[in-house]
Design a protein around this motif. Structure first.
Motif, PDB file in Angstrom:
ATOM      1  N   ALA A 176      10.363   2.049   2.993  1.00 22.54           N
ATOM      2  CA  ALA A 176      10.680   1.875   4.412  1.00 22.54           C
ATOM      3  C   ALA A 176      10.543   3.193   5.157  1.00 22.54           C
ATOM      4  N   LYS A 177      10.996   4.274   4.538  1.00 26.23           N
ATOM      5  CA  LYS A 177      10.894   5.593   5.158  1.00 26.23           C
ATOM      6  C   LYS A 177       9.439   5.980   5.358  1.00 26.23           C
ATOM      7  N   GLU A 178       8.603   5.695   4.375  1.00 26.88           N
ATOM      8  CA  GLU A 178       7.180   6.005   4.488  1.00 26.88           C
ATOM      9  C   GLU A 178       6.542   5.252   5.656  1.00 26.88           C
ATOM     10  N   ASP A 236       0.827  -1.210   0.000  1.00 25.98           N
ATOM     11  CA  ASP A 236       0.000   0.000   0.000  1.00 25.98           C
ATOM     12  C   ASP A 236       0.863   1.263   0.000  1.00 25.98           C
ATOM     13  N   ALA A 237       1.913   1.243   0.793  1.00 21.99           N
ATOM     14  CA  ALA A 237       2.807   2.407   0.848  1.00 21.99           C
ATOM     15  C   ALA A 237       3.507   2.612  -0.486  1.00 21.99           C
ATOM     16  N   ALA A 238       3.939   1.524  -1.111  1.00 24.29           N
ATOM     17  CA  ALA A 238       4.615   1.620  -2.403  1.00 24.29           C
ATOM     18  C   ALA A 238       3.672   2.136  -3.484  1.00 24.29           C
ATOM     19  N   VAL A 239       2.437   1.659  -3.485  1.00 24.00           N
ATOM     20  CA  VAL A 239       1.446   2.123  -4.465  1.00 24.00           C
ATOM     21  C   VAL A 239       1.181   3.616  -4.281  1.00 24.00           C
ATOM     22  N   SER A 292      14.228  -4.458   7.185  1.00 26.69           N
ATOM     23  CA  SER A 292      13.047  -5.131   7.723  1.00 26.69           C
ATOM     24  C   SER A 292      12.037  -5.458   6.628  1.00 26.69           C
ATOM     25  N   LEU A 293      12.034  -4.660   5.553  1.00 23.37           N
ATOM     26  CA  LEU A 293      11.103  -4.928   4.462  1.00 23.37           C
ATOM     27  C   LEU A 293      11.445  -6.225   3.741  1.00 23.37           C
ATOM     28  N   VAL A 295       9.774   4.714  -6.536  1.00 29.21           N
ATOM     29  CA  VAL A 295       9.610   3.585  -5.618  1.00 29.21           C
ATOM     30  C   VAL A 295      10.927   2.848  -5.431  1.00 29.21           C
ATOM     31  N   SER A 296      11.356   2.733  -4.195  1.00 34.15           N
ATOM     32  CA  SER A 296      12.515   1.929  -3.837  1.00 34.15           C
ATOM     33  C   SER A 296      12.241   1.333  -2.471  1.00 34.15           C
ATOM     34  N   MET A 297      12.984   0.302  -2.126  1.00 33.56           N
ATOM     35  CA  MET A 297      12.782  -0.317  -0.813  1.00 33.56           C
ATOM     36  C   MET A 297      13.074   0.697   0.290  1.00 33.56           C
TER      37      MET A 297
END
Length: 251
Positions: free
Chosen positions: A58-60, A38-41, A67-68, A52-54
């Protein structure tokens, strides 16, 4: 839920299918595949897929990048999961007795609407055949529309792939053209009018007689219908499928 045998799926895709609930070791409380996707979308919708990056996701989420990876194995896998979340489930099946042509027409328009709402989907690299719940559901819906035809399973797959390609190509082309028009600060009609005027100056009728005839007809000067090209292409594609179906019926 326990794994149903060796599916060959990564942990993230297994979770999407409901075959895996959480990582085997040390999950961060409150973190899940669903929240990560959801955060990536949300990032892709607001800033484009390139943002979009891991690390950004993660920051969002207020989590560490590492951890992701307990939930999603790679950015490529994240793309696949984002795509599945964005396309959602296909529309409900048409009423009983609906012909294959009408059913495929509904399927194509519905899929086009999904891409129009999520243009970043067009930038997701195609990494393989459908392997997520919603993508398989759309495939099932397209194949199901052809169930009553005499086409064999290979031909049905080819028809659905051809139709999906039309949807992606049309949506991508229209999105790129719209972006180009927006960049000029004018309307589509103004841009096309300038193009037609320029082309009339450049296209010598003796060298480009077909183009000159099109310009003379005024077809480029009329009001623009954003759905015209898709409707035309879809109808012609289905005309071809109709010939194929009729041929197999005669056989």
């Amino acid at each position: 839920m326990a794994d149903k045998g060796d599916t060959g799926l990564t942990p993230g895709l297994a979770a999407a299918w409901g075959l895996r609930e959480r990582p085997a070791k040390g999950p961060r409380p409150g973190l899940s595949v669903h929240r990560i996707v959801d955060a990536a979308v949300a990032v892709a919708a607001s800033e484009g897929l390139a943002a979009v990056s891991m690390g950004r996701v993660a920051k969002e989420l207020g989590a560490s990048t590492m951890s992701l990876y307990r939930y999603v194995g790679s950015k490529d896998e994240l793309y696949v999961l984002m795509q599945d979340a964005a396309i959602g489930a296909p529309p409900d099946p048409p009423p009983p007795g609906t012909g294959w042509r009408e059913a495929l027409t509904r399927w194509a328009w519905a899929q086009r609407a999904v891409f129009q709402r999520n243009l970043w989907l067009l930038r997701v690299p195609v990494s393989g055949p459908p392997a997520t719940p919603n993508s398989v559901a759309w495939w099932e819906a397209g194949m199901g529309a052809l169930e009553a035809t005499p086409l064999d399973e290979g031909a049905k797959i080819s028809v659905v792939m051809l139709l999906g390609g039309l949807v992606r190509n049309d949506t991508g082309l229209m999105a790129d053209l719209d972006a180009a028009v927006t960049a000029t600060g004018g309307t589509h009609e103004q841009v096309m009018a300038r193009y037609a005027r320029t082309l009339r100056l450049l296209a010598d009728p003796e060298r480009y007689p077909a183009v000159a005839r099109a310009l003379e007809s005024g077809v480029l000067d009329g009001p623009d219908d954003p759905d015209h090209e898709f409707r035309f292409g879809l109808d012609r594609l289905l005309d071809g499928v109709e010939v194929l179906v009729a041929g197999r019926s005669d056989g």
